[in-house]
Design a protein around this motif. Structure first.
Motif, short mmCIF file in Angstrom:
data_model
loop_
_atom_site.label_atom_id
_atom_site.label_comp_id
_atom_site.label_asym_id
_atom_site.label_seq_id
_atom_site.Cartn_x
_atom_site.Cartn_y
_atom_site.Cartn_z
N SER A 229 35.38 20.95 68.01
CA SER A 229 35.30 22.39 67.74
C SER A 229 34.07 23.01 68.41
O SER A 229 34.07 24.20 68.72
N LEU A 230 33.02 22.21 68.63
CA LEU A 230 31.85 22.74 69.35
C LEU A 230 32.15 22.94 70.83
O LEU A 230 31.66 23.89 71.44
N TYR A 231 32.96 22.06 71.41
CA TYR A 231 33.30 22.19 72.83
C TYR A 231 34.43 23.19 73.08
O TYR A 231 34.47 23.82 74.13
N TYR A 232 35.35 23.31 72.15
CA TYR A 232 36.50 24.21 72.33
C TYR A 232 36.59 25.15 71.12
O TYR A 232 37.46 25.01 70.26
N PRO A 233 35.72 26.15 71.05
CA PRO A 233 35.66 27.00 69.85
C PRO A 233 36.89 27.91 69.67
O PRO A 233 37.32 28.16 68.54
N GLU A 234 37.46 28.42 70.76
CA GLU A 234 38.61 29.33 70.62
C GLU A 234 39.82 28.59 70.05
O GLU A 234 40.49 29.09 69.14
N GLN A 235 40.09 27.41 70.58
CA GLN A 235 41.22 26.64 70.08
C GLN A 235 40.97 26.19 68.64
O GLN A 235 41.88 26.20 67.81
N ALA B 225 39.19 27.80 66.41
CA ALA B 225 39.35 28.96 65.54
C ALA B 225 40.82 29.25 65.29
O ALA B 225 41.22 29.58 64.16
N ALA B 226 41.64 29.13 66.32
CA ALA B 226 43.08 29.38 66.15
C ALA B 226 43.70 28.34 65.21
O ALA B 226 44.50 28.69 64.33
N ILE B 227 43.32 27.08 65.38
CA ILE B 227 43.85 26.03 64.51
C ILE B 227 43.36 26.23 63.08
O ILE B 227 44.12 26.08 62.12
N ALA B 228 42.09 26.57 62.93
CA ALA B 228 41.53 26.79 61.58
C ALA B 228 42.22 27.97 60.90
O ALA B 228 42.49 27.92 59.69
N LYS B 229 42.52 29.02 61.64
CA LYS B 229 43.18 30.18 61.05
C LYS B 229 44.59 29.82 60.57
O LYS B 229 44.97 30.14 59.44
N SER B 230 45.37 29.16 61.42
CA SER B 230 46.73 28.80 61.02
C SER B 230 46.71 27.80 59.87
O SER B 230 47.52 27.89 58.94
N THR B 231 45.77 26.85 59.91
CA THR B 231 45.66 25.88 58.82
C THR B 231 45.21 26.56 57.55
O THR B 231 45.72 26.27 56.46
N GLY B 232 44.26 27.48 57.66
CA GLY B 232 43.79 28.21 56.47
C GLY B 232 44.90 29.02 55.84
O GLY B 232 45.02 29.06 54.60
N ASP B 233 45.71 29.68 56.66
CA ASP B 233 46.83 30.46 56.12
C ASP B 233 47.82 29.57 55.37
O ASP B 233 48.27 29.91 54.27
N SER B 234 48.15 28.43 55.96
CA SER B 234 49.11 27.54 55.30
C SER B 234 48.52 26.93 54.04
O SER B 234 49.22 26.76 53.03
N VAL B 235 47.20 26.59 54.05
CA VAL B 235 46.56 26.04 52.84
C VAL B 235 46.54 27.09 51.74
O VAL B 235 46.80 26.78 50.57
N TYR B 236 46.22 28.34 52.09
CA TYR B 236 46.21 29.41 51.09
C TYR B 236 47.60 29.61 50.48
O TYR B 236 47.76 29.75 49.27
#
Length: 190
Positions: A139-145, A147-158
């Protein structure tokens, strides 16, 4: 001209086999046996030999298995094609990688090995430490990807958390008795 000649009667002189002279009559050319077409030959199917019969029996016995194999092949073929396509894409990517790809991949792999070293002792640590450290480094080397994965994962976890909360609330809270609710409503009204 040849078509017109075929319609005109023609005089034919033929010798009789017994030496008698017969009166000549006009006959059409199609009536002569020389010009009539023979009847078409009838095709007779040859009898099947022992080899043909055994091959036919073998085909009948193997038919369910060949059908199953064809169905399985039809299901597996797209998956195999996608794996081959993924392999070709990976090969082409690694053949001409982007700038600083190999050093980044080395650092990410090193953090995974470091996580294995730090996670000695229990199986859970051996699973969580390397995975977590590699995820953090990636995530430090590829922050945009990331962030996109974290957002989709966060939505599904919520969404799952809300569904779990609703299911727990439904099972833990007792149902209100509708008769008691009506009695309280009628007592409170003057």
């Amino acid at each position: 001209m040849p078509a017109a000649l075929s319609l005109t009667p023609t005089t034919v002189f033929a010798a009789a086999g017994d030496g008698q002279d017969e009166p000549t009559t006009s006959i059409h050319r199609d009536e002569l046996s020389l010009y009539t077409a023979p009847p078409p030959p009838k095709y007779v199917e040859p009898e099947a030999g022992q080899l043909e019969e055994s091959v036919a029996t073998l085909r009948k016995v193997m038919e369910p298995y060949t059908d199953w194999c064809q169905g399985t092949y039809g299901k597996i073929k797209p998956k195999v094609q996608s794996v081959v396509r993924f392999g070709n894409d990976t090969y082409n990517f690694l053949k001409s990688p982007p700038k600083d790809f190999y050093p980044r991949a080395g650092v990410i792999a090193f953090t995974g090995v470091l996580g294995l070293f730090l996670g000695r002792g229990s199986r859970i640590k051996k699973l969580i430490y390397p995975t977590g450290m590699m995820t953090l480094t990636t995530s430090l080397y590829y922050p945009e990807q990331a962030a996109a994965i974290a957002k989709s994962t966060g939505d599904s976890v919520y969404e799952r958390a809300v569904q779990t909360y609703a299911a727990l609330e439904k099972t833990l809270k007792p149902e209100k008795n509708p008769e008691k609710v009506e009695e309280k409503d009628s007592e409170s009204k003057p």
